[in-house]
Scaffold this motif. Sequence first.
Motif, PDB file in Angstrom:
ATOM      1  N   PHE A   1      24.910   7.992  12.870  1.00 54.90           N
ATOM      2  CA  PHE A   1      25.343   9.267  13.239  1.00 54.90           C
ATOM      3  C   PHE A   1      25.510   9.698  14.614  1.00 54.90           C
ATOM      4  N   ARG A   2      23.908   9.041  14.966  1.00 53.16           N
ATOM      5  CA  ARG A   2      24.131   9.332  16.673  1.00 53.16           C
ATOM      6  C   ARG A   2      24.922   8.186  17.035  1.00 53.16           C
ATOM      7  N   LEU A   3      24.842   6.793  16.878  1.00 53.11           N
ATOM      8  CA  LEU A   3      25.901   6.955  17.539  1.00 53.11           C
ATOM      9  C   LEU A   3      27.679   7.189  17.271  1.00 53.11           C
ATOM     10  N   GLN A   4      27.730   7.355  16.255  1.00 53.45           N
ATOM     11  CA  GLN A   4      29.562   8.275  16.804  1.00 53.45           C
ATOM     12  C   GLN A   4      29.210   9.433  17.374  1.00 53.45           C
ATOM     13  N   THR A   5      28.279  10.079  16.946  1.00 53.85           N
ATOM     14  CA  THR A   5      27.613  11.126  18.488  1.00 53.85           C
ATOM     15  C   THR A   5      28.074  10.344  20.152  1.00 53.85           C
ATOM     16  N   PHE A   6      27.276   9.561  19.580  1.00 53.14           N
ATOM     17  CA  PHE A   6      27.111   8.963  21.099  1.00 53.14           C
ATOM     18  C   PHE A   6      29.015   8.330  21.987  1.00 53.14           C
ATOM     19  N   MET A   7      29.543   8.144  20.625  1.00 47.25           N
ATOM     20  CA  MET A   7      31.303   7.721  21.255  1.00 47.25           C
ATOM     21  C   MET A   7      31.522   8.890  21.444  1.00 47.25           C
ATOM     22  N   MET A   8      31.411   9.094  20.870  1.00 43.31           N
ATOM     23  CA  MET A   8      32.448  10.656  20.754  1.00 43.31           C
ATOM     24  C   MET A   8      32.442  11.368  22.506  1.00 43.31           C
ATOM     25  N   SER A   9      31.254  11.443  22.718  1.00 44.77           N
ATOM     26  CA  SER A   9      30.765  12.505  24.342  1.00 44.77           C
ATOM     27  C   SER A   9      30.648  11.108  24.937  1.00 44.77           C
ATOM     28  N   LEU A  10      30.897   9.550  25.030  1.00 33.56           N
ATOM     29  CA  LEU A  10      31.544   8.957  26.163  1.00 33.56           C
ATOM     30  C   LEU A  10      32.966   8.943  25.519  1.00 33.56           C
ATOM     31  N   ASN A  11      34.326   9.480  25.343  1.00 31.99           N
ATOM     32  CA  ASN A  11      35.574   9.813  24.910  1.00 31.99           C
ATOM     33  C   ASN A  11      35.825  10.631  25.793  1.00 31.99           C
ATOM     34  N   GLU A  12      34.862  12.324  26.145  1.00 32.91           N
ATOM     35  CA  GLU A  12      34.848  12.873  26.465  1.00 32.91           C
ATOM     36  C   GLU A  12      34.666  12.762  28.214  1.00 32.91           C
TER      37      GLU A  12
ATOM     38  N   GLN B   1      34.357  10.400  34.127  1.00 34.82           N
ATOM     39  CA  GLN B   1      33.872   8.619  34.994  1.00 34.82           C
ATOM     40  C   GLN B   1      33.028   8.182  33.584  1.00 34.82           C
ATOM     41  N   PRO B   2      33.175   7.853  32.625  1.00 34.61           N
ATOM     42  CA  PRO B   2      33.166   6.657  32.434  1.00 34.61           C
ATOM     43  C   PRO B   2      32.663   5.581  32.960  1.00 34.61           C
ATOM     44  N   LYS B   3      31.488   4.817  32.868  1.00 31.13           N
ATOM     45  CA  LYS B   3      30.707   3.941  33.012  1.00 31.13           C
ATOM     46  C   LYS B   3      31.192   2.926  32.095  1.00 31.13           C
ATOM     47  N   PRO B   4      31.197   1.379  32.402  1.00 32.42           N
ATOM     48  CA  PRO B   4      31.368   0.267  30.951  1.00 32.42           C
ATOM     49  C   PRO B   4      30.569  -0.406  29.777  1.00 32.42           C
ATOM     50  N   CYS B   5      29.937   0.264  31.110  1.00 31.13           N
ATOM     51  CA  CYS B   5      28.523  -0.214  29.508  1.00 31.13           C
ATOM     52  C   CYS B   5      27.506   1.069  29.707  1.00 31.13           C
ATOM     53  N   TYR B   6      26.299   0.997  28.577  1.00 30.92           N
ATOM     54  CA  TYR B   6      26.013   1.591  28.227  1.00 30.92           C
ATOM     55  C   TYR B   6      24.559   1.692  27.068  1.00 30.92           C
ATOM     56  N   SER B   7      23.376   1.792  27.522  1.00 29.64           N
ATOM     57  CA  SER B   7      22.473   1.574  26.647  1.00 29.64           C
ATOM     58  C   SER B   7      22.065   2.435  25.162  1.00 29.64           C
ATOM     59  N   PHE B   8      22.652   1.204  23.907  1.00 33.31           N
ATOM     60  CA  PHE B   8      22.540   2.618  22.758  1.00 33.31           C
ATOM     61  C   PHE B   8      20.796   3.603  22.803  1.00 33.31           C
ATOM     62  N   ARG B   9      19.787   2.758  23.055  1.00 36.90           N
ATOM     63  CA  ARG B   9      18.689   2.215  23.279  1.00 36.90           C
ATOM     64  C   ARG B   9      18.151   3.625  24.310  1.00 36.90           C
ATOM     65  N   ASP B  10      18.803   3.526  25.204  1.00 36.28           N
ATOM     66  CA  ASP B  10      17.810   4.704  26.284  1.00 36.28           C
ATOM     67  C   ASP B  10      18.608   6.057  25.858  1.00 36.28           C
ATOM     68  N   TYR B  11      19.601   6.211  25.569  1.00 40.56           N
ATOM     69  CA  TYR B  11      20.204   7.560  24.797  1.00 40.56           C
ATOM     70  C   TYR B  11      19.870   7.575  22.940  1.00 40.56           C
ATOM     71  N   LEU B  12      18.931   7.074  22.716  1.00 37.50           N
ATOM     72  CA  LEU B  12      17.934   7.419  21.782  1.00 37.50           C
ATOM     73  C   LEU B  12      16.837   7.448  22.565  1.00 37.50           C
TER      74      LEU B  12
ATOM     75  N   ARG C   1      16.680   9.151  25.439  1.00 35.39           N
ATOM     76  CA  ARG C   1      16.130  10.614  25.444  1.00 35.39           C
ATOM     77  C   ARG C   1      16.875  11.644  24.160  1.00 35.39           C
ATOM     78  N   THR C   2      17.602  11.957  23.386  1.00 34.23           N
ATOM     79  CA  THR C   2      17.414  12.574  22.087  1.00 34.23           C
ATOM     80  C   THR C   2      17.106  12.842  20.798  1.00 34.23           C
ATOM     81  N   LEU C   3      16.305  11.488  20.819  1.00 29.87           N
ATOM     82  CA  LEU C   3      15.329  11.584  19.490  1.00 29.87           C
ATOM     83  C   LEU C   3      14.153  12.574  19.796  1.00 29.87           C
ATOM     84  N   ARG C   4      12.459  12.428  18.612  1.00 31.31           N
ATOM     85  CA  ARG C   4      11.526  12.809  19.099  1.00 31.31           C
ATOM     86  C   ARG C   4      10.792  11.391  19.115  1.00 31.31           C
ATOM     87  N   TRP C   5       9.520  11.384  20.147  1.00 31.32           N
ATOM     88  CA  TRP C   5       9.077   9.921  20.528  1.00 31.32           C
ATOM     89  C   TRP C   5       8.578   9.467  19.290  1.00 31.32           C
TER      90      TRP C   5
END
Length: 91
Positions: free
Chosen positions: A44-55, A58-69, A71-75
């Motif tokens: 679910f988080r990966l799908q949400t992250f991918m949809m946010s990248l489409n919007e 100025q997209p970057k060529p590379c993103y870290s899913f770990r960094d995204y998690l 920022r978004t998950l509880r520690w």
Amino acid sequence: MKKRIDTILIVKSLEFTNAVGLKVKIVEIPVLEKDNPNQFMIRFRLQTFMMSLNEEQQPKPCYSFRDYLKRTLRWPDYEQLYSSSTLKNNA
């Protein structure tokens, strides 16, 4: 004397073309076993992250899913996910 148990974090990467036609790469996606309760949350988080990248304008060529998690998950959830020893081989 305590034994130290090392866990190896197996991750995969995903490369796709966004809505504008640029190649985008997402790295550090954890590989979980099929019966892992966190598997649905990761999908679910990966799908949400991918949809946010489409919007992005100025997209970057590379993103870290770990960094995204991070920022978004509880520690405690993030820590449990990335310190888990139930990760399997890279797919």
